[in-house]
Design an enzyme around this catalytic site. Structure first.
Site, mmCIF file in Angstrom:
data_model
loop_
_atom_site.group_PDB
_atom_site.id
_atom_site.type_symbol
_atom_site.label_atom_id
_atom_site.label_comp_id
_atom_site.label_asym_id
_atom_site.label_seq_id
_atom_site.Cartn_x
_atom_site.Cartn_y
_atom_site.Cartn_z
ATOM 1 N N TYR A 88 -10.859 24.601 -17.083
ATOM 2 C CA TYR A 88 -11.882 24.259 -16.424
ATOM 3 C C TYR A 88 -12.473 23.080 -16.245
ATOM 4 O O TYR A 88 -11.810 21.978 -15.216
ATOM 5 C CB TYR A 88 -12.963 24.436 -18.077
ATOM 6 C CG TYR A 88 -14.314 23.974 -17.798
ATOM 7 C CD1 TYR A 88 -15.270 24.803 -17.515
ATOM 8 C CD2 TYR A 88 -15.214 22.530 -17.038
ATOM 9 C CE1 TYR A 88 -16.320 25.199 -17.645
ATOM 10 C CE2 TYR A 88 -16.608 22.556 -17.111
ATOM 11 C CZ TYR A 88 -16.964 23.498 -17.266
ATOM 12 O OH TYR A 88 -18.640 22.965 -16.579
ATOM 13 N N GLU A 127 -19.408 24.992 -10.442
ATOM 14 C CA GLU A 127 -18.558 25.188 -12.043
ATOM 15 C C GLU A 127 -17.212 26.277 -11.219
ATOM 16 O O GLU A 127 -17.679 27.564 -11.138
ATOM 17 C CB GLU A 127 -18.738 26.242 -13.153
ATOM 18 C CG GLU A 127 -18.691 25.741 -14.587
ATOM 19 C CD GLU A 127 -19.247 26.478 -15.944
ATOM 20 O OE1 GLU A 127 -19.639 25.821 -16.398
ATOM 21 O OE2 GLU A 127 -19.796 26.790 -15.391
#
Ligand code: ADP
Ligand code: MG
Length: 393
Positions: free
Chosen positions: A110, A198
């Site tokens: 992530y 993101e």
């Protein structure tokens, strides 16, 4: 302002971030053709383009082995509302699909760039355990997230990027790739006035390379005036239709769930009015700030915007005129009656510049406008009129 995954990937690719090859499709035939253009034997991944994450869990991402499978899946998805963990119960309409080559995934990481308001800086948030369960991890084990704050005077330094890579457990060549990856994302964030970038998942492939498998970017609306290339990516189909109309007319509007439509000047007064409505036992249908110097046309447009919400049963106009003038507002209300056609009760409270003139215009208009002198009185009258209207129906 949010953009779609494929748009974010196009942007990031331009800054040097490795992303899978893919094509956009608006129909099942185009989706199959996109796969053919990508070439190879497949499989391909077909992804619903909506302004929301959580698509994988909601059935909006599918690995397809054949063109027929792509067509079937595309047909089942296009035109539907996709409800994810991040949308409301209505979900978001799927009108575009992205068809990508499938990547060989060894590990999902992530990576996020967010604005950290407490340090007033851009912060990197990363985790070695990315993919679809990152939110659970952020809750159950927040300390496992790697954080790093970027000094704006220095920018993202090489050593800092390497440090994040090492803390994620990367080694050797991967750290070098990761450093390049991170710096490219940071440049995209900074150069385009983003609020958030993101990458989830950022994937390590079977061959050991890094690639952005998903990408999400959101931008500072206050900076869009100087980023026309970003503003061009806006997709109104993904926005609350009420807010899209308001944005087109330059009004600051936020849709809410109640039935009392609000037309107010000044964000502070708008917030206070919403509080007073709740105190009086009602629920606002929206926040709307018509701003200073509101012409009658602007007031009229505000009425149109508020009335586009079917749940509205009464309209409360609350103006404390400083730069504004009460006579302009009064004329705007009357113009709205003429042009928009209003069959709901309207409560008007005027105060400030030219108040006598404004009240006179309202009084002499012969229209069934309910007047109020104070904010509290206006809120009570609006709640009462709304309840009466709903009871009458
Ligand atoms: P969302 O975050 O909205 O659920 P993602 O783009 O992250 O959507 O996709 C969900 C999951 O689907 C990913 O975590 C990944 O496992 C898989 N996936 C997405 N794109 C690809 C791709 N190009 N190749 C292989 N798997 C993919
Ligand atoms: Mg994702």
């Amino acid at each position: 302002m949010d953009i779609h995954e494929y748009q974010a990937k196009d942007i990031l690719r331009g800054f040097g971030v490795p992303v899978p090859r893919g094509h956009l499709a608006y129909s099942p035939e185009q989706a199959a053709y996109a796969a053919r253009q990508l070439g190879g034997q497949g499989p391909w991944v077909v992804k619903a383009q909506i302004h929301s994450g959580g698509r994988g869990e909601a059935g909006g991402v599918k690995l397809c082995k054949t063109e027929a499978e792509i067509k079937d899946y595309a047909a089942s998805l296009l035109g539907q509302q996709l409800v994810t963990k991040q949308t409301d119960a209505n979900g978001k309409g799927v009108y575009r699909l992205y068809v990508e080559e499938a990547s060989d995934i060894a590990q999902e990481l992530y990576l996020g760039f967010v604005l950290d308001r407490s340090s007033e800086r851009i912060m990197i948030v990363a985790s070695a355990h990315g993919g679809m369960e990152i939110e659970d991890l952020a809750e159950s084990d927040p300390d496992s997230l790697v954080r790093s704050v970027i000094d704006p005077a220095v920018g993202l330094a090489e050593y800092q990027a390497r440090d994040v890579g090492f803390r994620l457990g990367l080694t050797g060549m991967q750290v070098m790739q990761f450093t390049t990856f991170l710096k490219a994302c940071y440049r995209a964030y900074r150069d385009l006035d983003a609020m958030m970038v993101e990458i989830n998942p950022l994937v390590i492939t079977g061959a050991g390379d890094l690639i952005a498998l998903d990408a999400k970017m959101s931008f500072d609306t206050n900076a869009l005036y100087r980023r026309p290339q970003v503003e061009a990516l806006r997709d109104a189909s993904q926005e609350d239709p009420r807010e899209a109309i308001a944005a087109d007319n330059g009004l600051a509007y936020v849709g809410l769930d109640g039935d009392i439509g609000c037309i107010i000047n000044g964000a502070g007064l708008a917030m206070a009015s919403m509080d007073m409505i709740q105190l009086a036992g009602g629920q606002p249908a929206n926040f709307l700030d018509i701003g200073g110097g509101a012409s009658p046309e602007r007031v009229c447009q505000a009425f149109r915007t508020v009335l586009s919400d079917r749940n509205v049963s009464v309209i409360l106009v609350n103006i404390f005129a400083g730069i504004n003038r009460c006579d302009w507002i009064a004329n705007g209300v009357i113009q709205a009656y003429r042009e928009v056609g209003i069959d709901l009760p309207v409560v008007v409270r005027l105060s400030g510049t030219n108040v006598e003139e404004g009240q006179k215009i309202i009084r002499e208009s012969g229209l069934p406008i309910i007047s109020a002198d104070t904010l509290a009185e206006a809120a009570e009258k609006a709640v009462a009129a709304g309840a009466q209207k709903i009871a009458a129906e």
